[in-house]
Design an enzyme around this catalytic site. Structure first.
Site, mmCIF file in Angstrom:
data_model
loop_
_atom_site.group_PDB
_atom_site.id
_atom_site.type_symbol
_atom_site.label_atom_id
_atom_site.label_comp_id
_atom_site.label_asym_id
_atom_site.label_seq_id
_atom_site.Cartn_x
_atom_site.Cartn_y
_atom_site.Cartn_z
ATOM 1 C CG ASP A 42 -13.310 -6.654 2.220
ATOM 2 O OD1 ASP A 42 -13.251 -5.831 3.060
ATOM 3 O OD2 ASP A 42 -14.304 -6.292 0.920
ATOM 4 C CG ASP A 88 -8.289 -4.752 2.188
ATOM 5 O OD1 ASP A 88 -9.234 -4.236 2.373
ATOM 6 O OD2 ASP A 88 -7.954 -4.284 0.100
ATOM 7 C CE LYS A 97 1.674 -17.579 -2.839
ATOM 8 N NZ LYS A 97 0.573 -18.479 -3.094
ATOM 9 C CE1 TYR A 136 -4.036 -2.289 0.729
ATOM 10 C CE2 TYR A 136 -4.412 -0.416 1.063
ATOM 11 C CZ TYR A 136 -4.905 -1.374 0.706
ATOM 12 O OH TYR A 136 -6.104 -2.470 0.548
ATOM 13 C CG ASP A 193 -2.061 -19.878 -1.859
ATOM 14 O OD1 ASP A 193 -1.648 -20.041 -0.592
ATOM 15 O OD2 ASP A 193 -1.301 -20.432 -2.834
HETATM 16 C C1 IPM Z 1 -9.867 -1.053 3.993
HETATM 17 C C2 IPM Z 1 -10.861 0.142 2.946
HETATM 18 C C3 IPM Z 1 -9.347 0.978 2.439
HETATM 19 C C4 IPM Z 1 -8.401 -0.514 2.293
HETATM 20 C C5 IPM Z 1 -9.675 1.630 1.340
HETATM 21 C C6 IPM Z 1 -11.442 2.452 1.404
HETATM 22 C C7 IPM Z 1 -8.239 2.154 1.233
HETATM 23 O O1 IPM Z 1 -10.396 -0.894 1.795
HETATM 24 O O2 IPM Z 1 -10.224 -0.368 5.302
HETATM 25 O O3 IPM Z 1 -9.861 -1.909 4.362
HETATM 26 O O4 IPM Z 1 -7.554 -0.460 2.065
HETATM 27 O O5 IPM Z 1 -7.715 -0.108 3.291
HETATM 28 MN MN MN Z 2 -10.768 -3.240 2.395
#
Ligand code: IPM
Ligand code: MN
Length: 371
Positions: free
Chosen positions: A249, A245, A189, A142, A221
């Site tokens: 999710d 990240d 990884k 990042y 993975d």
């Molecule tokens: C999160 C979001 C952020 C990230 C974005 C909005 C930059 O997806 O907080 O997980 O990727 O960290």
């Molecule tokens: Mn995110």
């Protein structure tokens, strides 16, 4: 207790969910005799529209000067499909994380009784799911050097980590495991990436100091697959920025709705609390977004202030609401309640205004009629 809180409502559904969390914080303050003062600041697309910048200097100053930050969401579709955009809402959040040195993003993932049917997984696989993801937040790909050839023939993002960056998140992750189910899984990884091999070496060294913790090492993975086939095996997942990240999710769907999950970002500067969902522009302004991710983020903030009884009451209120079917449209597409109604309901619960047996018909009156 007296606390100053910077509130950044942000974009999309950010304002409407954050307002419910502020209502809840106000109810906590009134019931427990605390004083919370708020400083409202801009960040994201809304800040670009008003000031030209995603993170105005005034916002940074307020964050530095206050005890905690409550943040909503960031992002706007007009930037998502424009890879040429020079200024992007997300830059605001990334710059704020870096400025406040919020190197640890803590994302708890739990399941709620009665919501299993919302998860794409079978109820049996969801039994015992209770994990916390420790995602490194200010390093890795990042924040590494980025290049783009003038003629667009190539681009690059550098992924780098220092020993210090790895150790400073690994230690709190081990400490957290110690207070929980005593298991930590490092996700990397290491069969391919040099940075992952450094993570593994450093974590192995720290693991030797935590002999009471079972430490496991898993390639990302495989971890993506294990989160689906056997999510209950995880306690603490420790991982670098981008893997965290993506996996957080993925893990969020286990709870039934992305809208339920809170997070805390902590480090050297002022801690920041935000739901893990995004700005969900399609729902913005409709009063239908799930406010519980934001309300539970406020609960994490209360824990951070060492107000544990207060935090527990907020969680109890949310569980009560979920258990009684007072939920938003993501959870109950037909008989759903509005975002603001749920904020008031949780507030009433905290203020002791919900009688033992709820007069559901009174609340039903404020239920959505859009069916
Ligand atoms: C999160 C979001 C952020 C990230 C974005 C909005 C930059 O997806 O907080 O997980 O990727 O960290
Ligand atoms: Mn995110």
């Amino acid at each position: 207790m007296k606390k100053n809180i910077t509130v950044i409502e942000g974009d999309g559904i950010g304002p409407e969910v954050t307002r419910q969390a502020v209502k809840v914080l106000n109810a906590v303050a009134a019931s427990f005799h605390h004083e919370f003062h708020y400083s409202y600041q801009l960040m994201g697309a809304v800040a670009i529209d008003k000031t030209g910048e995603p993170l105005p200097a005034e916002t940074i100053q307020s964050c530095l000067d206050t005890d905690a930050v409550l943040f909503g969401a960031i992002g706007h579709p007009k930037y998502d499909n424009d890879p040429q955009a020079k200024v992007r809402p997300e830059q605001g959040l990334l710059a704020l994380r870096k400025t406040l040195q919020l190197f640890a993003n803590i994302r708890p993932v739990s399941t709620y009784a009665g919501l299993q049917h919302l998860s794409p997984l079978k109820a049996k696989q969801l039994e015992g799911v209770d994990m916390v993801i420790y995602r490194e937040l200010t390093g890795g790909i990042y924040f590494g050097e980025k290049t783009r050839a003038a003629d667009d023939s190539s681009a690059s993002d550098l992924c780098s980590y220092t020993h210090e960056e790895i150790e400073r998140i690994a230690r709190p992750a081990f400490e957290a495991a110690r207070k929980r189910k005593k298991k930590l899984t490092l996700v990397d990884k290491a069969n391919v990436l040099e940075t992952s091999r450094l993570w593994r070496k450093i974590v192995q060294g720290i693991a030797a100091e935590y002999s009471d913790i079972t430490t496991e090492y898993m390639f990302v993975d495989n971890a993506a697959m294990q989160l689906i086939i056997n999510p209950a095996q995880f306690d603490i997942i420790l991982t670098e920025n981008m893997f965290g990240d993506i996996l957080s999710d993925e893990a969020s769907v286990l709870s039934g709705s992305l809208g339920l999950l809170p997070s805390a970002s902590v480090g050297k500067g002022t801690a920041l609390f935000e739901p893990i969902h995004g700005s969900y522009p399609q729902a913005a302004g409709k009063d239908i977004a799930n406010p519980f991710g934001s309300i539970l983020s406020a609960a994490m903030m209360l824990d951070y202030f060492d107000l544990h009884a207060e935090a527990a009451l907020v969680r109890e209120a949310v569980e009560w609401s979920l258990g009684n079917g007072f939920v938003t449209r993501d959870i109950e597409p037909v008989n759903f309640y509005f975002t603001s109604t749920l904020g008031e309901l949780i507030t009433d619960y905290i203020s002791g205004n919900i009688p033992g047996s709820v007069k559901k018909e009174n609340i039903e009156l404020r239920k959505s009629t859009i069916i």
